[in-house]
Write an enzyme that holds these catalytic residues in place. Sequence first.
Site, mmCIF file in Angstrom:
data_model
loop_
_atom_site.group_PDB
_atom_site.id
_atom_site.type_symbol
_atom_site.label_atom_id
_atom_site.label_comp_id
_atom_site.label_asym_id
_atom_site.label_seq_id
_atom_site.Cartn_x
_atom_site.Cartn_y
_atom_site.Cartn_z
ATOM 1 C CG ASP A 15 -12.234 -13.891 84.059
ATOM 2 O OD1 ASP A 15 -11.115 -14.226 84.495
ATOM 3 O OD2 ASP A 15 -13.287 -14.110 84.664
ATOM 4 C CG HIS A 17 -9.647 -16.057 87.007
ATOM 5 N ND1 HIS A 17 -9.822 -14.716 86.779
ATOM 6 C CD2 HIS A 17 -8.747 -16.157 88.017
ATOM 7 C CE1 HIS A 17 -9.066 -14.030 87.628
ATOM 8 N NE2 HIS A 17 -8.403 -14.882 88.384
HETATM 9 C C1 B12 Z 1 -5.989 -19.172 90.004
HETATM 10 C C2 B12 Z 1 -6.326 -17.695 90.085
HETATM 11 C C3 B12 Z 1 -5.719 -16.837 89.154
HETATM 12 C C4 B12 Z 1 -4.825 -17.329 88.022
HETATM 13 C C5 B12 Z 1 -5.735 -17.898 86.888
HETATM 14 C C6 B12 Z 1 -5.038 -19.031 86.160
HETATM 15 C C7 B12 Z 1 -5.904 -19.632 85.083
HETATM 16 N N1 B12 Z 1 -5.338 -19.771 83.913
HETATM 17 O O1 B12 Z 1 -7.080 -19.932 85.297
HETATM 18 C C8 B12 Z 1 -4.066 -16.032 87.608
HETATM 19 C C9 B12 Z 1 -2.771 -15.938 88.386
HETATM 20 C C10 B12 Z 1 -3.775 -15.858 86.121
HETATM 21 C C11 B12 Z 1 -5.025 -14.957 88.147
HETATM 22 C C12 B12 Z 1 -5.018 -13.646 87.685
HETATM 23 C C13 B12 Z 1 -5.812 -12.653 88.224
HETATM 24 N N2 B12 Z 1 -6.638 -12.752 89.294
HETATM 25 CO CO1 B12 Z 1 -7.106 -14.457 90.128
HETATM 26 N N3 B12 Z 1 -7.534 -15.929 91.184
HETATM 27 C C14 B12 Z 1 -7.225 -17.204 91.075
HETATM 28 C C15 B12 Z 1 -7.877 -17.971 92.248
HETATM 29 C C16 B12 Z 1 -6.784 -18.188 93.307
HETATM 30 C C17 B12 Z 1 -8.514 -19.311 91.921
HETATM 31 C C18 B12 Z 1 -9.508 -19.308 90.750
HETATM 32 C C19 B12 Z 1 -9.814 -20.740 90.389
HETATM 33 O O2 B12 Z 1 -9.224 -21.301 89.481
HETATM 34 N N4 B12 Z 1 -10.716 -21.387 91.165
HETATM 35 C C20 B12 Z 1 -11.032 -22.798 91.001
HETATM 36 C C21 B12 Z 1 -12.203 -22.991 90.032
HETATM 37 C C22 B12 Z 1 -12.483 -24.496 89.902
HETATM 38 O O3 B12 Z 1 -13.352 -22.373 90.603
HETATM 39 P P1 B12 Z 1 -14.269 -21.309 89.830
HETATM 40 O O4 B12 Z 1 -13.524 -20.663 88.732
HETATM 41 O O5 B12 Z 1 -14.927 -20.465 90.861
HETATM 42 O O6 B12 Z 1 -15.356 -22.206 89.123
HETATM 43 C C23 B12 Z 1 -16.221 -23.086 89.807
HETATM 44 C C24 B12 Z 1 -17.562 -22.460 90.221
HETATM 45 O O7 B12 Z 1 -17.484 -21.064 90.472
HETATM 46 C C25 B12 Z 1 -18.477 -22.829 89.130
HETATM 47 N N5 B12 Z 1 -18.654 -21.927 87.978
HETATM 48 C C26 B12 Z 1 -17.770 -21.095 87.382
HETATM 49 N N6 B12 Z 1 -18.329 -20.500 86.344
HETATM 50 C C27 B12 Z 1 -19.597 -20.948 86.265
HETATM 51 C C28 B12 Z 1 -20.615 -20.667 85.357
HETATM 52 C C29 B12 Z 1 -21.850 -21.293 85.512
HETATM 53 C C30 B12 Z 1 -22.956 -20.978 84.543
HETATM 54 C C31 B12 Z 1 -22.058 -22.216 86.573
HETATM 55 C C32 B12 Z 1 -23.356 -22.881 86.742
HETATM 56 C C33 B12 Z 1 -21.029 -22.491 87.474
HETATM 57 C C34 B12 Z 1 -19.820 -21.867 87.307
HETATM 58 O O8 B12 Z 1 -18.009 -24.047 88.638
HETATM 59 C C35 B12 Z 1 -16.610 -24.138 88.802
HETATM 60 C C36 B12 Z 1 -16.249 -25.529 89.219
HETATM 61 O O9 B12 Z 1 -16.729 -25.820 90.513
HETATM 62 C C37 B12 Z 1 -8.976 -16.957 92.724
HETATM 63 C C38 B12 Z 1 -9.338 -17.007 94.203
HETATM 64 C C39 B12 Z 1 -10.522 -17.890 94.459
HETATM 65 N N7 B12 Z 1 -10.600 -18.360 95.657
HETATM 66 O O10 B12 Z 1 -11.396 -18.112 93.616
HETATM 67 C C40 B12 Z 1 -8.347 -15.615 92.334
HETATM 68 C C41 B12 Z 1 -9.271 -14.448 91.993
HETATM 69 C C42 B12 Z 1 -10.432 -14.912 91.163
HETATM 70 N N8 B12 Z 1 -8.393 -13.575 91.196
HETATM 71 C C43 B12 Z 1 -8.608 -12.315 91.404
HETATM 72 C C44 B12 Z 1 -7.918 -11.257 90.740
HETATM 73 C C45 B12 Z 1 -8.189 -9.857 91.268
HETATM 74 C C46 B12 Z 1 -7.038 -11.494 89.694
HETATM 75 C C47 B12 Z 1 -6.274 -10.455 88.891
HETATM 76 C C48 B12 Z 1 -7.083 -9.203 88.483
HETATM 77 C C49 B12 Z 1 -5.033 -10.076 89.694
HETATM 78 C C50 B12 Z 1 -4.173 -8.973 89.094
HETATM 79 N N9 B12 Z 1 -4.212 -7.814 89.739
HETATM 80 O O11 B12 Z 1 -3.546 -9.163 88.078
HETATM 81 C C51 B12 Z 1 -5.819 -11.265 87.661
HETATM 82 C C52 B12 Z 1 -6.850 -11.186 86.524
HETATM 83 C C53 B12 Z 1 -6.267 -11.627 85.246
HETATM 84 C C54 B12 Z 1 -7.323 -11.721 84.191
HETATM 85 N N10 B12 Z 1 -7.095 -11.071 83.059
HETATM 86 O O12 B12 Z 1 -8.338 -12.364 84.367
HETATM 87 C C55 B12 Z 1 -9.681 -12.080 92.448
HETATM 88 C C56 B12 Z 1 -10.989 -11.591 91.848
HETATM 89 C C57 B12 Z 1 -11.607 -10.532 92.731
HETATM 90 C C58 B12 Z 1 -13.042 -10.266 92.499
HETATM 91 N N11 B12 Z 1 -13.776 -10.805 91.547
HETATM 92 O O13 B12 Z 1 -13.549 -9.537 93.317
HETATM 93 C C59 B12 Z 1 -9.715 -13.478 93.169
HETATM 94 C C60 B12 Z 1 -11.093 -13.839 93.760
HETATM 95 C C61 B12 Z 1 -8.652 -13.443 94.291
HETATM 96 C C62 B12 Z 1 -9.022 -12.508 95.411
HETATM 97 N N12 B12 Z 1 -9.540 -13.012 96.508
HETATM 98 O O14 B12 Z 1 -8.868 -11.335 95.310
HETATM 99 N N13 B12 Z 1 -5.853 -15.473 89.106
#
Ligand code: B12
Length: 141
Positions: A15, A17
């Site tokens: 992953d 992300h």
């Molecule tokens: C940016 C992004 C990317 C970037 C990542 C860049 C990077 N270096 O991080 C890139 C372009 C590389 C990418 C690639 C892919 N992505 Co993407 N991506 C996103 C996106 C738009 C935002 C993610 C993000 O950064 N969010 C912001 C952060 C701050 O939020 P967060 O990670 O959720 O974390 C917060 C909370 O969740 C929490 N949290 C997180 N972890 C934990 C753990 C604990 C213990 C606790 C308490 C809290 C907590 O705290 C954080 C801060 O508030 C999401 C869409 C979305 N709305 O989430 C899709 C998304 C995650 N991606 C997705 C997909 C499918 C992919 C790819 C498979 C696409 C592809 N076919 O290639 C690839 C996977 C690559 C890989 N090997 O992982 C899907 C996942 C689908 C699913 N799970 O059902 C999403 C949801 C988009 C979608 N709607 O389809 N992605």
Amino acid sequence: MKDTVKIITGTVGVDAHVIGTKILSRALREAGFNVIELGAQTPTEEFIKVAQETDADAILMSSLYGMAEQDLQGFKEQCLEAGLDDVLLYIGGILAVSKHDFKEDEVKFKKLGFDRVYPPEADMEAAFEDLRSDLRIKGKM
Ligand code: B12
């Protein structure tokens, strides 16, 4: 009671992300925890190795790409084999593919051995309160 509680963070499997785990790590540090940040694409074996080496208290894992369930098959058992019985296991992010009820994820990941499971956009302060409370129960805070 330990002086500094050690927490391991990172995204599991392949992953990429990394943003959420970076924000989480920074917030943990600001809350006074000692954070060992493994970053993106961390194999389960690496979490275990670092937890052993650092005598960590908890692993706060992230997964967004939908493969966490596959990545984490047997993880708890490997932790137990490695003597990490006392390490708290938390996971958050987007834990499965497709729209569904978060409760299903919670049940699934608790069965996989996680102590706490968080939904997308979880409230970090509430999670830190859970962490403090779980650490207090274990006498580590
Ligand atoms: C940016 C992004 C990317 C970037 C990542 C860049 C990077 N270096 O991080 C890139 C372009 C590389 C990418 C690639 C892919 N992505 Co993407 N991506 C996103 C996106 C738009 C935002 C993610 C993000 O950064 N969010 C912001 C952060 C701050 O939020 P967060 O990670 O959720 O974390 C917060 C909370 O969740 C929490 N949290 C997180 N972890 C934990 C753990 C604990 C213990 C606790 C308490 C809290 C907590 O705290 C954080 C801060 O508030 C999401 C869409 C979305 N709305 O989430 C899709 C998304 C995650 N991606 C997705 C997909 C499918 C992919 C790819 C498979 C696409 C592809 N076919 O290639 C690839 C996977 C690559 C890989 N090997 O992982 C899907 C996942 C689908 C699913 N799970 O059902 C999403 C949801 C988009 C979608 N709607 O389809 N992605």
